[in-house]
Design a protein around this motif. Structure first.
Motif, mmCIF file in Angstrom:
data_model
loop_
_atom_site.group_PDB
_atom_site.id
_atom_site.type_symbol
_atom_site.label_atom_id
_atom_site.label_comp_id
_atom_site.label_asym_id
_atom_site.label_seq_id
_atom_site.Cartn_x
_atom_site.Cartn_y
_atom_site.Cartn_z
ATOM 1 N N ASP A 195 36.769 51.463 63.632
ATOM 2 C CA ASP A 195 36.713 52.524 62.627
ATOM 3 C C ASP A 195 35.335 52.521 61.972
ATOM 4 O O ASP A 195 34.885 51.477 61.477
ATOM 5 N N PRO A 196 34.629 53.669 61.972
ATOM 6 C CA PRO A 196 33.291 53.712 61.372
ATOM 7 C C PRO A 196 33.264 53.296 59.895
ATOM 8 O O PRO A 196 32.207 52.909 59.394
ATOM 9 N N LEU A 197 34.403 53.380 59.198
ATOM 10 C CA LEU A 197 34.433 53.024 57.780
ATOM 11 C C LEU A 197 35.035 51.636 57.536
ATOM 12 O O LEU A 197 35.276 51.268 56.382
ATOM 13 N N SER A 198 35.241 50.871 58.599
ATOM 14 C CA SER A 198 35.885 49.571 58.445
ATOM 15 C C SER A 198 34.965 48.563 57.755
ATOM 16 O O SER A 198 33.738 48.621 57.898
ATOM 17 N N PRO A 199 35.530 47.631 56.998
ATOM 18 C CA PRO A 199 34.712 46.585 56.351
ATOM 19 C C PRO A 199 33.937 45.756 57.364
ATOM 20 O O PRO A 199 32.800 45.332 57.087
#
Length: 216
Positions: A195-199
């Motif tokens: 996911d591009p927004l993953s931590p």
């Protein structure tokens, strides 16, 4: 009338809201509208966004947008002002470079609608109120970039950034990496398989950007 209602079974008198309560309700409505505007502008750009869509997202009558902000342009002007405040509050030259990178990644990816709005603005879909406003906005953006380059140069002189690096490239690379998960999510997902927004990706991007710009 209130005394009569109070004596009737099951009836309680209505109470007019206090001035402070009214102010709080108005402020909450304004904030809902602004949050809805960020989402609508981020998804569709200024040109594609519609006042009715913003009102639907906010759960308010479209006339309230005109009442509080004067319309779509007024909303955009207020969001611009808030973005400038966010930029001013970002970590400055006193923060270590790695910390500054992580803070900018967090600020960008924690609120992707804001980031999308900035991208639309960079693509030119962000009209100005008038010619003077356009000139002011351009000057403010140029001043922001110039200060970012000066900070990069000072970091380089202090040994934080790699010697021989063009400070302008350092600023451009930082912006490109920070905004990549928002601007090119499909490429980022295909490259890293996450996911591009993953931590996890956020940590990787911060570490790699620091490595790119600081190590010989």
């Amino acid at each position: 009338m209130n005394e009569i209602l109070a004596r009737m079974p099951g009836m309680t008198p209505s109470r007019s809201p206090e001035p402070r309560e009214r102010e709080t309700a108005v402020e909450r409505t304004r904030e809902r509208i602004l949050a809805a505007a960020v989402a609508e502008f981020g998804a569709k750009g200024y040109s594609g966004a519609r006042t009715a869509g913003i009102a639907a997202r906010a759960g308010v009558n479209a006339q309230l947008i005109t009442y509080h902000f004067g319309g779509k342009q007024g909303l955009l002007d207020e969001l611009r002002r808030r973005w400038q405040e966010r930029q001013a509050a970002a970590p400055g030259a006193e923060a270590p470079f790695a910390e500054s990178v992580r803070a900018h990644l967090d600020a960008t990816l924690d609120d992707p609608d804001w980031a999308r709005l900035v991208i639309w603005q960079a693509l030119g879909d962000c009209p100005f109120t008038d010619e003077d406003d356009g000139r002011r906005q351009t000057e403010q953006r140029q001043a922001l970039m110039a200060e970012a380059v000066r900070r990069a140069a000072r970091r380089q002189e202090a040994g934080e950034l790699r010697a021989g690096l063009d400070p302008r490239f350092a600023v451009l690379a930082a912006y490109a990496i920070v905004f990549a998960p928002i601007a090119m999510p499909q490429f980022v997902r295909d490259l890293f398989g996450t996911d591009p927004l993953s931590p996890e990706l956020r940590q990787l991007l911060a570490a790699q950007l620091v490595t790119l710009l600081t190590e010989d």
